[in-house]
Design a protein around this motif. Structure first.
Motif, PDB file in Angstrom:
ATOM      1  N   PHE A   1       0.642  -6.226 -15.446  1.00 43.34           N
ATOM      2  CA  PHE A   1       1.736  -6.218 -16.416  1.00 43.34           C
ATOM      3  C   PHE A   1       2.581  -7.479 -16.257  1.00 43.34           C
ATOM      4  N   GLY A   2       3.309  -7.804 -17.321  1.00 45.99           N
ATOM      5  CA  GLY A   2       4.156  -8.990 -17.340  1.00 45.99           C
ATOM      6  C   GLY A   2       5.577  -8.701 -16.885  1.00 45.99           C
ATOM      7  N   GLN A   3       6.399  -9.701 -17.005  1.00 50.10           N
ATOM      8  CA  GLN A   3       7.799  -9.589 -16.622  1.00 50.10           C
ATOM      9  C   GLN A   3       8.506  -8.514 -17.436  1.00 50.10           C
ATOM     10  N   HIS A   4       9.492  -7.889 -16.810  1.00 49.17           N
ATOM     11  CA  HIS A   4      10.375  -6.910 -17.459  1.00 49.17           C
ATOM     12  C   HIS A   4       9.642  -5.682 -17.988  1.00 49.17           C
ATOM     13  N   HIS A   5       8.491  -5.359 -17.407  1.00 47.81           N
ATOM     14  CA  HIS A   5       7.717  -4.185 -17.818  1.00 47.81           C
ATOM     15  C   HIS A   5       8.414  -2.930 -17.292  1.00 47.81           C
ATOM     16  N   VAL A   6       8.897  -2.085 -18.187  1.00 47.55           N
ATOM     17  CA  VAL A   6       9.591  -0.850 -17.806  1.00 47.55           C
ATOM     18  C   VAL A   6       8.571   0.278 -17.785  1.00 47.55           C
ATOM     19  N   HIS A   7       8.512   0.980 -16.644  1.00 49.04           N
ATOM     20  CA  HIS A   7       7.557   2.086 -16.526  1.00 49.04           C
ATOM     21  C   HIS A   7       8.001   3.073 -15.460  1.00 49.04           C
ATOM     22  N   GLU A   8       7.282   4.167 -15.389  1.00 44.99           N
ATOM     23  CA  GLU A   8       7.389   5.099 -14.269  1.00 44.99           C
ATOM     24  C   GLU A   8       5.967   5.463 -13.867  1.00 44.99           C
ATOM     25  N   VAL A   9       5.777   5.679 -12.566  1.00 41.64           N
ATOM     26  CA  VAL A   9       4.462   6.011 -12.029  1.00 41.64           C
ATOM     27  C   VAL A   9       4.595   7.358 -11.327  1.00 41.64           C
ATOM     28  N   LEU A  10       3.633   8.247 -11.588  1.00 44.00           N
ATOM     29  CA  LEU A  10       3.707   9.623 -11.092  1.00 44.00           C
ATOM     30  C   LEU A  10       2.384  10.082 -10.487  1.00 44.00           C
ATOM     31  N   ASN A  11       2.485  10.874  -9.430  1.00 41.49           N
ATOM     32  CA  ASN A  11       1.337  11.640  -8.940  1.00 41.49           C
ATOM     33  C   ASN A  11       1.592  13.077  -9.391  1.00 41.49           C
ATOM     34  N   GLU A  12       0.937  13.496 -10.449  1.00 39.57           N
ATOM     35  CA  GLU A  12       1.167  14.830 -11.000  1.00 39.57           C
ATOM     36  C   GLU A  12       0.350  15.919 -10.321  1.00 39.57           C
ATOM     37  N   SER A  13      -0.504  15.550  -9.380  1.00 42.70           N
ATOM     38  CA  SER A  13      -1.286  16.557  -8.669  1.00 42.70           C
ATOM     39  C   SER A  13      -0.346  17.494  -7.911  1.00 42.70           C
ATOM     40  N   THR A  14      -0.710  18.749  -7.852  1.00 37.78           N
ATOM     41  CA  THR A  14       0.075  19.713  -7.067  1.00 37.78           C
ATOM     42  C   THR A  14      -0.519  19.905  -5.680  1.00 37.78           C
ATOM     43  N   GLU A  15      -1.669  19.267  -5.415  1.00 35.87           N
ATOM     44  CA  GLU A  15      -2.371  19.507  -4.153  1.00 35.87           C
ATOM     45  C   GLU A  15      -2.734  18.258  -3.377  1.00 35.87           C
ATOM     46  N   ARG A  16      -2.886  17.140  -4.024  1.00 30.40           N
ATOM     47  CA  ARG A  16      -3.519  15.984  -3.390  1.00 30.40           C
ATOM     48  C   ARG A  16      -2.634  14.737  -3.397  1.00 30.40           C
ATOM     49  N   HIS A  17      -2.607  14.051  -2.267  1.00 31.35           N
ATOM     50  CA  HIS A  17      -1.964  12.744  -2.191  1.00 31.35           C
ATOM     51  C   HIS A  17      -2.736  11.745  -3.060  1.00 31.35           C
TER      52      HIS A  17
ATOM     53  N   LEU B   1       0.898  -1.155   0.000  1.00 30.42           N
ATOM     54  CA  LEU B   1       0.000   0.000   0.000  1.00 30.42           C
ATOM     55  C   LEU B   1       0.936   1.205   0.000  1.00 30.42           C
ATOM     56  N   ILE B   2       0.809   2.085  -0.991  1.00 30.86           N
ATOM     57  CA  ILE B   2       1.759   3.188  -1.168  1.00 30.86           C
ATOM     58  C   ILE B   2       1.035   4.522  -1.197  1.00 30.86           C
ATOM     59  N   GLY B   3       1.564   5.493  -0.438  1.00 30.68           N
ATOM     60  CA  GLY B   3       1.069   6.866  -0.448  1.00 30.68           C
ATOM     61  C   GLY B   3       2.016   7.745  -1.252  1.00 30.68           C
ATOM     62  N   TRP B   4       1.455   8.573  -2.101  1.00 31.90           N
ATOM     63  CA  TRP B   4       2.211   9.417  -3.028  1.00 31.90           C
ATOM     64  C   TRP B   4       1.902  10.879  -2.748  1.00 31.90           C
ATOM     65  N   PRO B   5       2.814  11.649  -2.166  1.00 29.95           N
ATOM     66  CA  PRO B   5       2.574  13.082  -2.013  1.00 29.95           C
ATOM     67  C   PRO B   5       2.476  13.760  -3.382  1.00 29.95           C
ATOM     68  N   PRO B   6       1.891  14.944  -3.431  1.00 25.43           N
ATOM     69  CA  PRO B   6       1.819  15.669  -4.700  1.00 25.43           C
ATOM     70  C   PRO B   6       3.206  15.805  -5.335  1.00 25.43           C
ATOM     71  N   GLY B   7       3.270  15.578  -6.641  1.00 27.36           N
ATOM     72  CA  GLY B   7       4.492  15.785  -7.392  1.00 27.36           C
ATOM     73  C   GLY B   7       5.546  14.699  -7.277  1.00 27.36           C
ATOM     74  N   THR B   8       5.210  13.542  -6.737  1.00 26.82           N
ATOM     75  CA  THR B   8       6.212  12.483  -6.586  1.00 26.82           C
ATOM     76  C   THR B   8       6.057  11.406  -7.645  1.00 26.82           C
ATOM     77  N   GLY B   9       7.100  10.616  -7.811  1.00 27.18           N
ATOM     78  CA  GLY B   9       7.073   9.523  -8.769  1.00 27.18           C
ATOM     79  C   GLY B   9       8.180   8.532  -8.503  1.00 27.18           C
ATOM     80  N   THR B  10       8.178   7.462  -9.272  1.00 24.99           N
ATOM     81  CA  THR B  10       9.134   6.381  -9.071  1.00 24.99           C
ATOM     82  C   THR B  10      10.405   6.525  -9.884  1.00 24.99           C
ATOM     83  N   GLY B  11      10.366   7.277 -10.966  1.00 24.58           N
ATOM     84  CA  GLY B  11      11.443   7.189 -11.945  1.00 24.58           C
ATOM     85  C   GLY B  11      11.252   5.917 -12.760  1.00 24.58           C
ATOM     86  N   TRP B  12      11.977   5.815 -13.868  1.00 20.56           N
ATOM     87  CA  TRP B  12      11.865   4.650 -14.750  1.00 20.56           C
ATOM     88  C   TRP B  12      12.473   3.434 -14.063  1.00 20.56           C
TER      89      TRP B  12
END
Length: 184
Positions: A132-148, A67-78
């Protein structure tokens, strides 16, 4: 910290005594969907305005879940999850996933030049997710400037490693390989 949400009742072992089958992508997606619907669990996640927070969950069939919480403007990187399959679903807010429409080579490279048209973008508002399957390359982002945002993730087998990448234009570079002891 390990939490076992009500949505993740343990898998029953068949009467023959054999181990349950490994979870599929569909099983993992079903798990994250049911877990994200557990309002009490989602509300229990401590949120930090400065960085992501997470709680380890017991996933189905021996899978690893978070279970992951994402503050505004955060992401994982690729990154990728190596040989693990996975699923994630947004429980609160909206996440954006950038990924590739082509399968990348799994090993033996440090730098790749991506072809035009390979980029994919998905908007995942609350209640939407994907597997997604094995070796799936991605990045995940919370682009909100206000909301988790809050999301539920599951991987099988439990993550053996995460490969982290940098990207400049169409060039993708392997930067680091992390093992479980690096993030737990």
């Amino acid at each position: 910290m390990s939490v076992s949400p009500s949505a993740s009742a343990p898998s029953a072992t068949p009467a023959t005594g054999s181990a349950p089958a490994a979870p599929t992508q569909a099983d993992l997606l079903d798990f994250v969907r049911r877990t994200a619907a557990d309002a009490e669990l989602i509300a229990s996640l401590p949120l930090d305005p400065e960085g992501r927070t997470w709680v380890h969950l017991d996933g189905p069939g021996g899978s690893e879940a978070w279970l992951i919480g994402w503050p505004p403007g955060t992401g994982t990187g690729w990154h990728d999850h190596a040989e693990s399959i996975g699923a994630f679903l947004t429980a609160v807010g909206e996440l954006k996933e950038n990924s590739f429409a082509a399968r990348l080579p799994t090993d033996g490279w440090k730098t790749l030049e991506l072809t035009e048209g390979v980029d994919r973008e998905r908007r995942l508002p609350a209640g939407r997710g994907r597997s997604f399957g094995q070796h799936h390359v991605h990045e995940v982002l919370n682009e909100s400037t206000e909301r988790h945002a809050v999301s539920v993730h599951a991987y099988y087998p439990p993550l053996p490693q995460i490969r982290r990448y940098s990207r400049s234009g169409q060039v993708l570079r392997l930067e680091q390989v992390e093992r479980p002891e690096d993030w737990q």
